[in-house]
Scaffold this motif. Sequence first.
Motif, PDB file in Angstrom:
ATOM      1  N   GLN A 187       1.007  -1.029   0.018  1.00 22.65           N
ATOM      2  CA  GLN A 187       0.172  -0.037   0.168  1.00 22.65           C
ATOM      3  C   GLN A 187       0.868   1.295  -0.160  1.00 22.65           C
ATOM      4  OE1 GLN A 187       0.536  -1.927   2.891  1.00 22.65           O
ATOM      5  NE2 GLN A 187      -0.042  -0.837   4.818  1.00 22.65           N
ATOM      6  N   PHE A 188       2.052   1.158   0.667  1.00 19.39           N
ATOM      7  CA  PHE A 188       2.887   2.258   0.580  1.00 19.39           C
ATOM      8  C   PHE A 188       3.330   2.599  -0.846  1.00 19.39           C
ATOM      9  CE2 PHE A 188       2.952   1.716   5.029  1.00 19.39           C
ATOM     10  CZ  PHE A 188       2.709   3.038   5.460  1.00 19.39           C
ATOM     11  N   GLY A 189       3.594   1.762  -1.586  1.00 20.39           N
ATOM     12  CA  GLY A 189       4.032   1.987  -3.194  1.00 20.39           C
ATOM     13  C   GLY A 189       2.958   2.783  -3.755  1.00 20.39           C
ATOM     14  N   MET A 190       1.678   2.490  -3.689  1.00 19.36           N
ATOM     15  CA  MET A 190       0.632   3.187  -4.094  1.00 19.36           C
ATOM     16  C   MET A 190       0.346   4.411  -3.402  1.00 19.36           C
ATOM     17  SD  MET A 190      -1.868  -0.488  -3.547  1.00 19.36           S
ATOM     18  CE  MET A 190      -3.256  -0.036  -4.741  1.00 19.36           C
ATOM     19  N   ILE A 191       0.456   4.634  -2.214  1.00 21.37           N
ATOM     20  CA  ILE A 191       0.500   5.791  -1.712  1.00 21.37           C
ATOM     21  C   ILE A 191       1.617   6.855  -2.087  1.00 21.37           C
ATOM     22  CG2 ILE A 191       0.386   7.254   0.589  1.00 21.37           C
ATOM     23  CD1 ILE A 191      -1.090   4.743   1.591  1.00 21.37           C
ATOM     24  N   ILE A 192       2.654   6.177  -2.095  1.00 24.45           N
ATOM     25  CA  ILE A 192       3.657   7.260  -2.689  1.00 24.45           C
ATOM     26  C   ILE A 192       3.389   7.674  -4.269  1.00 24.45           C
ATOM     27  CG2 ILE A 192       6.178   7.230  -3.134  1.00 24.45           C
ATOM     28  CD1 ILE A 192       6.763   5.501  -0.788  1.00 24.45           C
ATOM     29  N   TYR A 193       2.961   6.642  -5.137  1.00 22.94           N
ATOM     30  CA  TYR A 193       2.783   7.037  -6.283  1.00 22.94           C
ATOM     31  C   TYR A 193       1.817   8.002  -6.319  1.00 22.94           C
ATOM     32  CZ  TYR A 193       2.058   6.787 -11.274  1.00 22.94           C
ATOM     33  OH  TYR A 193       1.782   6.905 -12.645  1.00 22.94           O
ATOM     34  N   GLY A 194       0.891   7.807  -5.598  1.00 24.88           N
ATOM     35  CA  GLY A 194      -0.571   8.745  -5.416  1.00 24.88           C
ATOM     36  C   GLY A 194       0.200  10.237  -5.007  1.00 24.88           C
ATOM     37  N   PHE A 195       0.975  10.056  -4.129  1.00 24.54           N
ATOM     38  CA  PHE A 195       1.278  11.498  -3.352  1.00 24.54           C
ATOM     39  C   PHE A 195       2.182  12.311  -4.368  1.00 24.54           C
ATOM     40  CE2 PHE A 195       4.120  14.151  -0.720  1.00 24.54           C
ATOM     41  CZ  PHE A 195       3.132  14.701   0.433  1.00 24.54           C
ATOM     42  N   LYS A 196       3.021  11.540  -5.054  1.00 27.75           N
ATOM     43  CA  LYS A 196       3.749  12.113  -6.089  1.00 27.75           C
ATOM     44  C   LYS A 196       3.348  12.712  -7.355  1.00 27.75           C
ATOM     45  CE  LYS A 196       8.172   9.547  -5.214  1.00 27.75           C
ATOM     46  NZ  LYS A 196       9.008   8.512  -5.614  1.00 27.75           N
ATOM     47  N   ARG A 220      -1.557  14.440  -5.585  1.00 30.48           N
ATOM     48  CA  ARG A 220      -1.864  14.885  -4.196  1.00 30.48           C
ATOM     49  C   ARG A 220      -2.527  16.256  -4.251  1.00 30.48           C
ATOM     50  NH1 ARG A 220       3.616  15.936  -3.646  1.00 30.48           N
ATOM     51  NH2 ARG A 220       4.094  18.017  -3.149  1.00 30.48           N
ATOM     52  N   ASP A 221      -3.348  16.469  -3.486  1.00 30.92           N
ATOM     53  CA  ASP A 221      -4.225  17.894  -3.132  1.00 30.92           C
ATOM     54  C   ASP A 221      -3.425  18.344  -1.919  1.00 30.92           C
ATOM     55  OD1 ASP A 221      -5.718  19.845  -2.012  1.00 30.92           O
ATOM     56  OD2 ASP A 221      -7.346  18.847  -2.843  1.00 30.92           O
ATOM     57  N   GLN A 222      -2.461  19.344  -2.326  1.00 37.04           N
ATOM     58  CA  GLN A 222      -1.520  19.722  -1.036  1.00 37.04           C
ATOM     59  C   GLN A 222      -2.411  20.219   0.090  1.00 37.04           C
ATOM     60  OE1 GLN A 222       1.789  19.161  -0.642  1.00 37.04           O
ATOM     61  NE2 GLN A 222       1.588  19.890   1.322  1.00 37.04           N
ATOM     62  N   ALA A 223      -3.241  20.960  -0.391  1.00 37.48           N
ATOM     63  CA  ALA A 223      -4.054  21.959   0.839  1.00 37.48           C
ATOM     64  C   ALA A 223      -4.908  20.770   1.626  1.00 37.48           C
ATOM     65  CB  ALA A 223      -5.204  22.908   0.143  1.00 37.48           C
ATOM     66  N   ALA A 224      -5.448  19.762   0.930  1.00 41.85           N
ATOM     67  CA  ALA A 224      -5.959  18.752   1.836  1.00 41.85           C
ATOM     68  C   ALA A 224      -5.117  17.976   2.550  1.00 41.85           C
ATOM     69  CB  ALA A 224      -6.866  18.026   0.569  1.00 41.85           C
ATOM     70  N   TYR A 225      -4.131  17.662   2.005  1.00 42.93           N
ATOM     71  CA  TYR A 225      -2.956  16.938   2.813  1.00 42.93           C
ATOM     72  C   TYR A 225      -2.551  17.685   4.041  1.00 42.93           C
ATOM     73  CZ  TYR A 225       1.456  14.521   4.144  1.00 42.93           C
ATOM     74  OH  TYR A 225       2.399  13.899   4.837  1.00 42.93           O
ATOM     75  N   GLY A 267      15.838   1.070   0.077  1.00 45.47           N
ATOM     76  CA  GLY A 267      16.425   2.194   0.830  1.00 45.47           C
ATOM     77  C   GLY A 267      16.314   3.607   0.007  1.00 45.47           C
ATOM     78  N   ASP A 268      15.604   3.762  -0.901  1.00 45.46           N
ATOM     79  CA  ASP A 268      15.542   4.830  -1.737  1.00 45.46           C
ATOM     80  C   ASP A 268      15.502   6.043  -0.763  1.00 45.46           C
ATOM     81  OD1 ASP A 268      14.903   6.172  -4.519  1.00 45.46           O
ATOM     82  OD2 ASP A 268      13.188   6.797  -3.103  1.00 45.46           O
ATOM     83  N   VAL A 269      15.998   7.033  -0.757  1.00 47.40           N
ATOM     84  CA  VAL A 269      16.136   8.301   0.109  1.00 47.40           C
ATOM     85  C   VAL A 269      14.695   9.248   0.277  1.00 47.40           C
ATOM     86  CG1 VAL A 269      17.248  10.367   0.729  1.00 47.40           C
ATOM     87  CG2 VAL A 269      18.450   8.507   0.058  1.00 47.40           C
ATOM     88  N   GLU A 270      14.409   9.256  -1.134  1.00 50.79           N
ATOM     89  CA  GLU A 270      12.947  10.011  -1.115  1.00 50.79           C
ATOM     90  C   GLU A 270      11.823   9.241  -0.456  1.00 50.79           C
ATOM     91  OE1 GLU A 270      11.973  12.881  -1.680  1.00 50.79           O
ATOM     92  OE2 GLU A 270      10.386  13.099  -2.266  1.00 50.79           O
ATOM     93  N   ASN A 271      11.786   8.042  -0.992  1.00 50.32           N
ATOM     94  CA  ASN A 271      10.522   7.107  -0.717  1.00 50.32           C
ATOM     95  C   ASN A 271      10.615   6.957   0.861  1.00 50.32           C
ATOM     96  OD1 ASN A 271       9.735   7.351  -3.123  1.00 50.32           O
ATOM     97  ND2 ASN A 271       9.808   5.146  -3.531  1.00 50.32           N
ATOM     98  N   LYS A 272      11.678   6.764   1.514  1.00 41.92           N
ATOM     99  CA  LYS A 272      12.105   6.411   2.786  1.00 41.92           C
ATOM    100  C   LYS A 272      11.634   7.738   3.597  1.00 41.92           C
ATOM    101  CE  LYS A 272      13.200   3.957   6.486  1.00 41.92           C
ATOM    102  NZ  LYS A 272      13.638   4.994   7.618  1.00 41.92           N
TER     103      LYS A 272
END
Length: 649
Positions: free
Chosen positions: A167-176, A179-184, A300-305
């Motif tokens: 699920q984190f891959g999905m969220i990270i993909y979605g976030f990148k 994403r709706d920054q104001a909502a976040y 261990g990708d820095v951005e995703n971590k």
Amino acid sequence: MNLLAELRSRLRQALVSFTDSPESFVEMLKPTTDSKFGDFQANCAMPLAKQHKQPPRDLALALIAKLDVADLCDPPEIAGPGFINLRVKTDRLATETALLCRDERLGVTAVSRPRTYIVDFSSPNVAKPMHVGHLRSTVIGHALYRVLKFLGHNVLSDNHVGDWGTQFGMIIYGFKNFRDQAAYDQAPVAELARLYRLVNQLSDYHEQVANLPKLQQQIPVLEQAATAAQRLAAATPADKDAARHARRADQDLVAGRDAITSAEKKITEVQSRPELKALAEAHPQIAELARRETAKLHAGDVENKRLWDEFVPQCLAALETVYQRFGVKFDMTLGESWYNPMLAGIVDELKQKHLAVESAGATCVFIEGNDAPFIVQKADGAYTYATTDLATIRHRIETLHADASLYVVDSRQGEHFQLLFATARKMGYDQAEFRHVSFGTVLGDDRRPFKTRSGDTVGLESLLDEAIQNARKIVDENSGHLSDEERGRVAELVGIGAIIYVDLHHNRDSDYVFSWEKMLATNGDTATYIQYAYARVCGILRKGEVDVAALRLSDAPLLLNSPAERVLALQLNAFSQAVADVAVDYRPNLLTQYLFETANVFARFYDQCTVLKEPDSDIRTSRLLLCDATARVLKQGLELLGIGVTEQM
Ligand code: ARG
């Protein structure tokens, strides 16, 4: 005193002269449901007599000759073909009850040999909305945790959250990408959940679009098979196999058509909304790309971590608000990510011990009698849920010295746990108890898994709010004498109590249909009924201006002259057995059953015996002691289940 346990132990001693394995016979001693058969009845003489080739009544006679219960019971009686009826001496029952009324633990003694238990419960996958299935785990696990602790065991609760999964891959993909920054910024967890759902929906859409033609091609094949099977069945009406075959073929056809309907629905949902359709078209590879984000995180990708480090604490904090409303606290929240550094070691050990082998590129453990492999490392190098659970077992046994691990998890994970426990035993963890405390599904009116109107699996928070709103109506109807604020507080207890109780009072293995009406009934097997019963008893003591502390300190005797008093006294003495019963096979419903009965028995007592208006002051005091003990048993019992009470409602 736990009368049943004491009588069983006496019976065990008597049985020594009749059998080498008394245990199953001992369990045939039970409380009676009708007092004309005494208070307890043993029906073990019949099967024993068969073994001894003797008339059962003769054997029953011989057995009671050996049964030493003279200090506890009136002389045993033999009824019918050889039932042994035991009636507790009323004066002995009175002394025992008098002790119970003064005992802080209400007769529940702590176990002589405490074990270390790990109760793994709730354990949701974070960053996905927690749903009703996790509610069951939370509620059942929490009740078991409290009961085991109360029995004197050393118990640790562990929330084994899924915080490292795909699920984190999905969220990270979605976030990148979406994403709706104001909502976040405003409500981060809600935005993450939206992103999860969105990525899931788009991936699913592409999968369905790719699959639909195959599903459609299947239909003529399935139709032909069904027609042929039906023809055969019609031609050979006596052939049961043919009939079964025809039914199976019919079901396959229906399932095939259902799959198409469901795929078409998912496709239309996207295509009918231009903004979704545009997103889907712009991200055709979304499933694969999301998987890559997970792989990058694990590598261990820095951005995703960094993103993961940002997301997880917020998700855990959101879970915490739900737990707080339930009064649930965990001793540990060791999520899947915590075990990550240990996974390579687990796979190495399995290989060294020749327990794991390569199969189609993956590393697997094969357990005799099971076709499914237990995959500990996938062909692409990824470790799995299984690997993590093995590392978890190692930690629990080697570091926490667990004697028993309970996994309060949906029954659909049965195979996973079967393979897990078998593998752990092969690794040498064969002394501890492992137990999948499994439970069924919560269903809606349509007997399908419970969903909200929007079709989503129900978000837990909104479910709780709805429970409290519904409870408010009940409280307004029944507790008009309370202030608005007090009613609000009571509604919270009633609403949450109802949700907990309804879940616990079903046999945990069964599915059950969710119904607000049933679970809030003031007159039925509900928390509401028992909470009101508790408040009613408190009301009696309050109205009589009884100083309960002084009452308990007094040495006033218990007088059990009327049948209703006797029955209530027996019921109160059964509390310790009910609590102990929960721990035998991890079944909280045995305690809800007991509490419901206790509330009923009390109602009968109160109907038949005057209390405050009783002119004889010794009888009045004795009855007040019974009231006080009933209130405490109801309160303690509900609290063990995680349900709160209040003195006025
Ligand atoms: N996270 C899993 C789920 O939501 C449940 C984990 C149960 N505990 C365990 N040790 N496997 O399905």
